[in-house]
Write a protein that holds these residues in place. Structure first.
Motif, PDB file in Angstrom:
ATOM      1  N   LEU A 463       0.832  -1.196   0.000  1.00  0.00           N
ATOM      2  CA  LEU A 463       0.000   0.000   0.000  1.00  0.00           C
ATOM      3  C   LEU A 463       0.868   1.249   0.000  1.00  0.00           C
ATOM      4  N   THR A 464       0.248   2.371  -0.282  1.00  0.00           N
ATOM      5  CA  THR A 464       0.958   3.660  -0.304  1.00  0.00           C
ATOM      6  C   THR A 464       0.489   4.590   0.806  1.00  0.00           C
ATOM      7  N   GLU A 465      -0.644   4.266   1.439  1.00  0.00           N
ATOM      8  CA  GLU A 465      -1.178   5.113   2.507  1.00  0.00           C
ATOM      9  C   GLU A 465      -1.454   4.259   3.746  1.00  0.00           C
ATOM     10  N   TYR A 466      -1.211   4.868   4.896  1.00  0.00           N
ATOM     11  CA  TYR A 466      -1.444   4.165   6.156  1.00  0.00           C
ATOM     12  C   TYR A 466      -2.937   4.097   6.452  1.00  0.00           C
ATOM     13  N   ASN A 467      -3.333   3.016   7.105  1.00  0.00           N
ATOM     14  CA  ASN A 467      -4.713   2.874   7.575  1.00  0.00           C
ATOM     15  C   ASN A 467      -4.704   2.176   8.938  1.00  0.00           C
ATOM     16  N   ASP A 468      -5.877   2.010   9.517  1.00  0.00           N
ATOM     17  CA  ASP A 468      -5.977   1.431  10.868  1.00  0.00           C
ATOM     18  C   ASP A 468      -5.455   0.004  10.927  1.00  0.00           C
TER      19      ASP A 468
END
Length: 536
Positions: A463-468
């Protein structure tokens, strides 16, 4: 123990023993050795032949068929330097003409081997600790030198002059051959103790913590053991399970020592373990059928801690002391649950407050307050700082400025990141900080640095973006590492909860680390590389 001691010879003659061997009287051996130990300890601690001693401990040991020997460790009051060690310890053969008695004792009791190159069948040459077989495990022969040098793994290199440089030597018969023995084979000793006790007394100057482990291991290792087998009769069925029996081995000298109740281990000063408990949470021991009145009396009795509070109210001098300083000036009367002033100031004692884990947070901070506040009169007094009574001990510790601030820990984390790109190592270090640090709340630190802790999970998921979910992966790993450090749930330290509230095994962690989407892409790529038969 020297079997040639005159005391043993005289005692054996006076008792009119039927045995011609004086060592057949283990009772005499034990009593004489006990008196020798007492005399030696007096020489070291009362007469101060090495200088003033502030603490000591010793352990007595027996080899399976041997005489007793004692290991003694001293803590000196004054700083030990090269000049002092050179005066106390010698590692050279005395001059036979000037000191004939000392020469006889040293050449008989304090010469190692010679082993390497002369008699390599000795036990010391069978060890692999210093290079393998036929290499002396004790490091003999020692290198000859003109002066003393500190810094050899906690032990100094003593002066051992060579034969052409003022050193002495003598001839010794080893396996039928005459060997010229020089100072390289001499064990370090003190001339005064050798002359007085006529025994093997090896004296070393040590600045290594290993010396404590070396002495105390004889207390903790347990008794000697042997394997023995029973010879079977002609008509007896062999039981392979019970063929060999494991049993304790106690020789006659050790048995008589224990029958006489002589101490196997002794230390000075005395260490008093001090009670530590929250208000109303002290331990009470009782029998199953004990009546209510007896339980009430036990509940009403003071503990060492509550008796300390009362003592600080009544005694002005006690009000100037910390909790762990009390045993040095007062003696705890267990029967009356009171601290009584010591009559003798020479009977020194050290106080040690019971250790607690970081899982019991309030108890941990109560212990911290007791080591900083002198003469508290109550639990409430401990929580009072600058006239303000706080609700918890942690708040009181924070008000006293004993907790590290948030900026310090952020700086530490950033320094770790600059030195390593391994995020797993970073999370391991952070878990240790959580467990062992005294920061009040780690939530702000987590919010500022969570991207750094979870960056490898971001690339692992592709992925390129952080998430929970990525943050949860990092929290799960931190939670597991906190458990490994002896900590508890990370919510206790102010962090968000992890997905697993219980400790994970390595197998479960490995299974949870698989990401189906990424694995599916890898499978698709690998399939394209297969030939037609492989795909079938």
């Amino acid at each position: 123990m020297n079997p040639a001691w005159t005391e043993l010879e005289e005692s054996s003659t006076q008792t009119k023993s039927t045995s011609k061997n004086k060592l057949d009287r283990p009772d005499l051996v034990s009593r004489i050795f006990k008196m020798k130990i007492k005399s030696l300890i007096d020489d070291l601690t009362v007469r101060c032949v090495f200088g003033k001693v502030k603490a000591y401990l010793y352990s007595v040991e027996w080899q399976k068929r041997g005489l007793p020997h004692v290991h003694i460790l001293l803590w000196m009051k004054n700083t030990v330097n090269t000049e002092l060690v050179s005066k106390i310890i010698s590692a050279e053969i005395p001059d036979k003409n000037k000191e004939p008695k000392l020469f006889k004792i040293v050449t008989k009791c304090l010469i190692h081997g010679p082993c390497k190159g002369f008699d390599e069948s000795l036990v010391c040459c069978q060890t692999k600790s210093l290079g393998g077989k036929n290499c002396c495990g004790k490091g003999f022969p020692k290198p000859c030198r003109d002066n003393l040098l500190f810094g050899n793994n906690g032990y100094p290199l003593y002066r051992r002059r060579g034969i052409g440089e003022g050193g002495n030597s003598f001839e010794k018969k080893v396996k039928g051959n005459i060997v010229n023995v020089d100072n390289s084979w001499v064990m370090s000793y003190n001339p005064y103790l050798c002359l007085k006790y006529n025994a093997h007394i090896n004296v070393e100057c040590s600045n290594s913590i290993k010396a404590i482990a070396y002495v105390t291991k004889y207390v903790n290792k347990g008794c000697d053991r042997i394997l023995y087998s029973k010879t079977k009769e002609d008509d007896e069925v062999i039981n392979e399970v019970r063929n060999y029996q494991d049993a304790r081995y106690v020789n006659a000298n050790e048995a008589t020592w224990k029958i006489f109740k002589f101490p196997i281990h002794k230390s000075f000063p005395t260490v008093t373990t001090l009670d530590l408990h929250l208000e109303g949470e002290n331990e009470i021991f009782f029998k199953e059928d004990e009546n209510a009145a007896s339980l009430q009396r036990k509940t009403a009795k003071d503990t060492q801690l509550t008796a300390f509070f009362k003592l600080c109210k009544e005694n002005e001098f006690a009000a100037t002391l910390l909790y762990h300083e009390i045993p040095n000036h007062f003696l705890y009367d267990k029967a009356n649950s009171k601290w009584l002033e010591r009559k003798s100031r020479t009977a020194a004692a050290l106080g040690r407050i019971r250790a607690v884990t970081n899982k019991t947070v309030e108890l941990l901070y109560l212990r911290m307050l007791l080591t900083h506040i002198k003469g508290p009169s109550s639990y409430e007094d401990l929580r009072t700082v600058d006239g303000i009574t706080h609700d918890t001990y942690r708040e009181a510790v924070k008000a006293m400025g004993l907790l590290n601030d948030e900026e310090t820990w952020l700086k530490i984390i950033m320094e770790i990141i600059t030195h390593t790109n391994n995020r797993d190592q970073l999370r391991t270090t952070y878990a240790s900080m959580l467990v062992f640090s005294d920061l009040e709340d780690q939530r702000n630190i987590w919010e500022e640095t969570k991207d750094l802790f979870a960056s490898d999970y971001l690339s692992l998921r592709g992925l390129t973006e952080y998430n929970d979910e990525i943050y949860r992966d990092a929290l799960d790993d931190i939670q597991e590492k906190v458990y490994n450090c002896g900590g508890s749930n990370i919510e206790q330290y102010g962090l968000p909860p992890s997905r697993n509230g219980q400790k994970l095994t390595n197998i479960v962690r490995r299974e949870k680390s698989y990401y189906k989407a990424k694995l599916a892409e890898e499978v698709k790529e690998k399939i394209m590389l297969m030939n037609e038969k492989q795909r079938c």
